[in-house]
Enzyme design. Structure first.
Site, PDB file in Angstrom:
ATOM      1  N   CYS A   1       0.849  -1.202   0.000  1.00 54.04           N
ATOM      2  CA  CYS A   1       0.000   0.000   0.000  1.00 54.04           C
ATOM      3  C   CYS A   1       0.880   1.245   0.000  1.00 54.04           C
ATOM      4  O   CYS A   1       1.636   1.464  -0.935  1.00 54.04           O
ATOM      5  CB  CYS A   1      -0.990  -0.028   1.152  1.00 54.04           C
TER       6      CYS A   1
ATOM      7  N   GLU B   1      -2.654  -8.737   3.502  1.00 51.67           N
ATOM      8  CA  GLU B   1      -3.032  -9.219   4.842  1.00 51.67           C
ATOM      9  C   GLU B   1      -4.521  -9.055   5.116  1.00 51.67           C
ATOM     10  O   GLU B   1      -5.032  -9.568   6.098  1.00 51.67           O
ATOM     11  CB  GLU B   1      -2.179  -8.521   5.911  1.00 51.67           C
TER      12      GLU B   1
ATOM     13  N   HIS C   1      -3.822  -4.609   0.099  1.00 44.95           N
ATOM     14  CA  HIS C   1      -3.380  -5.172   1.376  1.00 44.95           C
ATOM     15  C   HIS C   1      -3.518  -6.691   1.338  1.00 44.95           C
ATOM     16  O   HIS C   1      -4.612  -7.204   1.566  1.00 44.95           O
ATOM     17  CB  HIS C   1      -4.236  -4.624   2.524  1.00 44.95           C
TER      18      HIS C   1
END
Lengths: 258, 259
Positions: free
Chosen positions: B79, B242, B240
């Site tokens: 990001c 994650e 992202h």
């Protein structure tokens, strides 16, 4: 193509998930982490946890359950309720939330939005806006403050569309528009209001309040152009499964993540 | 060789989700600003949320802007962390649209950072060059008014490990780009192994790098931008991983498999 998002909202009180109808008469529907995991597996695109006691009781959100959720979840989540300062927001974000949502504290002190955007970036600053519902003329749409506690709820004196523009200018990254009359009665989202807010700002817009059946979701995406639809009871009761709803929306030609 | 990953703190409040996402695929990835540990890691991740100027200040204060260019092991920017890999960013101290307008009309002097050549592996070229006010954007309101939105006048110098500048995304169809999107024009690369048209990734950003020579995949929101990049040992993901469920796990696992 950006997918339209489906967002279950879990009302949290004293460490468990509850959901009120018209903000009263809460009933417990489950453990926070267990519900979060279930929704992520079902295909929820994001989750909102609304701490319904922190805001009216002027308590801080407990970072302990936020950290537990962050450990379990691999989709984004937002925490709302009880965030009144940069320090409050920092505690929630440090515990692992992706976004924080502010509502009444922003009405009481609008520069809070600027401060949060400057410190954390617009992308994690969501502003919740409660409105009376879209009956009546648009110049009579008012923003309601403290709606989480019915006896304290009051007309903020702010015009809905003026407030939305101000919130955007101050650096918010997303708006959740909750229609109070529509909330909990499952008669559909407040389409006219949502369409007007959609036209007033280019910020991502989340519709909240009123979802009762799959058509309501399709209608709000097709007619109001919102980015996301938030709902609670229809999901919590199991009446609408997220996977089924996504299949239905995809069948109507609406882009969803599957 | 056992994976020894390190997450480099760049001033964001939260690395917990990333640490946990790595743990879920069996990689221990502590957060550390210690240059020795960073240089000794097999894989380094540079995450980031917030504004580029704040993150670059944080890296400089810790002198990590000198450490990251020394890495030869795989480095993944996520990001804002990916944006910091480029030469510069339009994203100044005050990220709001109104602030950008005020700055553009207040004739503020450019910052020192903006004039300093980027410390990258390439000649500094146009790094620090003033972003043009031609980029001013117009946004219509339903009350009939039109407001001029200009980017901040001072570009922020970034790490310069990748060529190019990060720019503000268009106001339409919505700004910032927030939500799940897919990848297109994918280049065959181990980082994208097993990732296809039907994989969705979670994006949340208002600025992005235009697609360029180092782009492995693009995404679209208002305009086409670089979603995944690679140049030598330097990699970046604008989304992202994650927070991107199974598809994100796959990309992280692919990254840790790189040598």
């Amino acid at each position: 193509m950006l997918a339209r998002r489906l967002i279950p909202c879990l009302d949290v009180a004293a460490g468990v998930v509850v959901k009120g109808v018209r903000f009263r008469d809460h009933r417990v529907v489950g453990d926070i982490v267990e519900l979060a995991r279930r929704y992520a597996e079902e295909g929820a695109d994001e989750l909102v946890f609304y701490d319904i006691t922190a805001s009216p009781e002027r308590r801080r959100v407990d970072p302990e359950w936020i950290a537990r959720v962050a450990r379990e979840l691999d989709i984004p989540f937002c925490v709302a309720g009880g965030i009144r300062s940069v320090a409050d927001a920092e505690a929630v974000l440090a515990a692992g939330a992706d976004k924080i949502s502010v509502n009444s504290p922003a009405l009481a002190r609008p520069p809070l939005i600027d401060e949060l955007a400057a410190r954390f970036g617009s992308q994690c600053v969501v502003v919740g806006v409660d409105a009376e519902g879209d009956a009546g003329a648009r110049d009579q749409w008012k923003v309601i403050a403290n709606s989480g506690k019915p006896e304290a709820a009051s007309d903020s004196g702010r015009d809905l569309l003026d407030w939305v523009r101000e919130v955007a200018d101050r650096g918010a990254g997303e708006i959740v528009l909750n229609s109070i009359r529509a909330d909990g009665v499952r008669g559909g989202y407040a389409q006219a209001q949502l369409a007007a807010v959609r036209a007033a700002t280019s910020l991502p817009l989340v519709a909240s309040g009123g979802a009762g059946n799959p058509e309501h979701f399709a209608d709000v995406f097709e007619r109001s152009g919102v980015d996301a639809a938030l709902a609670a009871s229809v999901f919590h009761s199991g009446e609408i499964r997220i996977g089924d709803l996504k299949r239905y929306l995809a069948g109507r030609g609406i882009a969803v993540r599957r | 060789m056992k994976t020894r990953a390190v997450i480099v703190p760049s001033g964001g409040a939260n690395y917990g989700s990333l640490v946990e996402a790595c743990r879920r695929i069996g990689v221990d990835a502590p957060v550390s600003a210690d240059p020795t540990r960073i240089l000794d890691a097999t894989h380094v991740i540079l995450p980031g949320v917030g504004a580029a100027s704040h993150a670059m200040r944080t890296l400089r204060e810790q002198r990590l802007d000198r450490v990251l260019p020394l890495l030869r092991q795989p480095l993944l920017g996520i990001c804002l962390g990916m944006q910091l890999l480029f030469e510069r960013s339009e994203e100044g101290d005050r990220p709001t649209m109104r602030s950008a307008f005020e700055r553009s009309t207040a004739s503020l002097p450019r910052t020192q950072e903006a004039r300093r050549p980027s410390p990258g592996t390439w000649p500094s070229g146009p790094a620090g060059m003033r972003e043009s006010s031609m980029d001013a954007r117009f946004r219509g309101h339903d009350d009939g008014t039109v407001r001029v939105e200009a980017p901040p006048v001072d570009a922020v110098a970034c790490l310069g490990l990748l060529r190019g500048a990060v720019r503000r995304l268009p106001a339409a169809p919505s700004w910032p780009h927030m939500g799940w999107n897919t990848l297109h024009n994918r280049v065959e690369h181990p980082l994208l192994d097993g990732i296809g048209d039907r994989d969705w990734f979670y994006f949340v950003h208002g600025y992005a790098a235009p697609a360029g020579e180092d782009t492995l995949a693009v995404s679209d929101h208002g305009e086409r931008f670089a979603a995944v990049v690679a140049h030598g040992n330097v990699f970046g993901a604008q989304f992202h991983p994650e927070k991107s469920a199974a598809a994100g796990r796959r990309l992280l696992a692919n990254f840790f498999a790189l040598t």
